[in-house]
Design a protein around this motif. Sequence first.
Motif, PDB file in Angstrom:
ATOM      1  N   LEU A  41       3.897   5.977  -5.366  1.00 64.69           N
ATOM      2  CA  LEU A  41       3.883   6.152  -6.822  1.00 64.69           C
ATOM      3  C   LEU A  41       2.748   7.087  -7.259  1.00 64.69           C
ATOM      4  O   LEU A  41       2.874   7.804  -8.253  1.00 64.69           O
ATOM      5  N   THR A  42       1.640   7.083  -6.494  1.00 64.75           N
ATOM      6  CA  THR A  42       0.566   8.049  -6.774  1.00 64.75           C
ATOM      7  C   THR A  42       1.067   9.468  -6.570  1.00 64.75           C
ATOM      8  O   THR A  42       0.748  10.383  -7.344  1.00 64.75           O
ATOM      9  N   GLY A  43       1.870   9.648  -5.519  1.00 64.84           N
ATOM     10  CA  GLY A  43       2.459  10.967  -5.277  1.00 64.84           C
ATOM     11  C   GLY A  43       3.390  11.388  -6.403  1.00 64.84           C
ATOM     12  O   GLY A  43       3.446  12.570  -6.772  1.00 64.84           O
ATOM     13  N   VAL A  89       2.538  13.051  -0.171  1.00 62.50           N
ATOM     14  CA  VAL A  89       2.083  11.705  -0.528  1.00 62.50           C
ATOM     15  C   VAL A  89       3.270  10.771  -0.749  1.00 62.50           C
ATOM     16  O   VAL A  89       3.257   9.608  -0.314  1.00 62.50           O
ATOM     17  N   ILE A  90       4.323  11.256  -1.418  1.00 64.94           N
ATOM     18  CA  ILE A  90       5.507  10.426  -1.646  1.00 64.94           C
ATOM     19  C   ILE A  90       6.138  10.016  -0.320  1.00 64.94           C
ATOM     20  O   ILE A  90       6.477   8.845  -0.104  1.00 64.94           O
ATOM     21  N   VAL A 150       3.094  10.505  -9.579  1.00 66.26           N
ATOM     22  CA  VAL A 150       2.229  10.901 -10.694  1.00 66.26           C
ATOM     23  C   VAL A 150       1.658  12.293 -10.451  1.00 66.26           C
ATOM     24  O   VAL A 150       1.603  13.132 -11.373  1.00 66.26           O
ATOM     25  N   TRP A 151       1.235  12.571  -9.220  1.00 70.88           N
ATOM     26  CA  TRP A 151       0.706  13.893  -8.864  1.00 70.88           C
ATOM     27  C   TRP A 151       1.769  14.960  -9.117  1.00 70.88           C
ATOM     28  O   TRP A 151       1.492  16.011  -9.722  1.00 70.88           O
ATOM     29  N   VAL A 186       2.048   1.864  -3.558  1.00 70.11           N
ATOM     30  CA  VAL A 186       0.998   2.455  -4.390  1.00 70.11           C
ATOM     31  C   VAL A 186       0.809   3.930  -4.052  1.00 70.11           C
ATOM     32  O   VAL A 186       0.700   4.793  -4.935  1.00 70.11           O
ATOM     33  N   ILE A 187       0.799   4.241  -2.752  1.00 71.68           N
ATOM     34  CA  ILE A 187       0.634   5.637  -2.322  1.00 71.68           C
ATOM     35  C   ILE A 187       1.792   6.495  -2.824  1.00 71.68           C
ATOM     36  O   ILE A 187       1.603   7.598  -3.349  1.00 71.68           O
ATOM     37  N   GLY A 201       2.459  16.469  -3.712  1.00 67.57           N
ATOM     38  CA  GLY A 201       3.251  15.336  -4.162  1.00 67.57           C
ATOM     39  C   GLY A 201       4.292  14.918  -3.145  1.00 67.57           C
ATOM     40  O   GLY A 201       4.502  13.726  -2.898  1.00 67.57           O
ATOM     41  N   GLY A 245       4.181   7.380   1.431  1.00 66.16           N
ATOM     42  CA  GLY A 245       4.413   6.083   0.809  1.00 66.16           C
ATOM     43  C   GLY A 245       5.767   5.502   1.169  1.00 66.16           C
ATOM     44  O   GLY A 245       5.898   4.307   1.448  1.00 66.16           O
ATOM     45  N   SER A 299       0.832  -1.205   0.000  1.00 65.49           N
ATOM     46  CA  SER A 299       0.000   0.000   0.000  1.00 65.49           C
ATOM     47  C   SER A 299       0.866   1.255   0.000  1.00 65.49           C
ATOM     48  O   SER A 299       0.545   2.249  -0.657  1.00 65.49           O
TER      49      SER A 299
END
Length: 305
Positions: free
Chosen positions: A129-131, A275-276, A133-134, A126-127, A272, A279, A123
């Motif tokens: 990598l979402t950061g 979130v990074i 992308v953001w 995923v969090i 970003g 993660g 998890s």
Amino acid sequence: MKKSDLAALLLLGALWGASFLFMRMGADQFGSMALAGMRAIGAALCSLPLLASRPRMAEMRAHWRPIAVVGIANSALPFVLFSYAAQSLPAGVSAISDAIAPLLVALSGWLWFGERLDAIRASGLVIGLTGVVWLVAGTVGFGHSHAPTGWAMAACVGANVCYAFGAHYSQRRLRGVAPLSVATGSQLAAAALLLPFTLWMWPARTPGVQAWLAMFGLAAACTSLAYVLFYRLMARIGATRSMAVLYLIPVFGVLWGLLFLHEPVTLAMAGGCTVILLGVALTTGFLHLRAPRPPLPENAGMEQG
């Protein structure tokens, strides 16, 4: 953790965060290749006194091939890629991108080396990598007007891929070798590799005083001194606690960019980064989440009659 160790950790985060500031200050005048080469050469010269140890010399002679590979993956290539990115990206954005290295290490370890990835770490991956992308979506693009910054962000990701490879390679090929021997030898290897390219691509116009000062700070403080400080810190408080510096680098990178280059802190950067780092904290185990225990039966713990 002692106050002296905490101070050393903060200093290390400040030094590595400042590397993105210095690259931003020197990359335009030196060019990416010359700046990366001078960084490696300067760091190698500063590290020469460490070669006075006979055991360290013996270690480097015995393991020079894998040490050279680590020097290419962890120093030479990232130095060039980050210096290239510094010509287009704000220092704060480059510093934030540096936090994705632990995510790539965990992902590649799971995909190719069969390393275990439990639900919490997955998890976190995923969090994180979402950061990423953001951050990328809100900061750069690959359209005609944003091509330089788009490729610069790709260079940052490429540098972190090199770090991930270097982490796995050194763990498998240099286990048991003194970390300071690896750090010293790898800088020498990076300097030897980049020297001919530095001479070939030396700027036609001599860089100014500010660019030279930035280069010296990058080589002596952010590379040579920082590596020595990092390995001494690992010996005192352990590798796990030392990894806390990963959360300080983006903070200091953004702070130095704001203070000295007046770079704005955008919503994409702040969001970003947050979130990074969340993660990374979950993926590396720095932040532990435990599932709540089920309630005990009413007679639990009572003696049986």
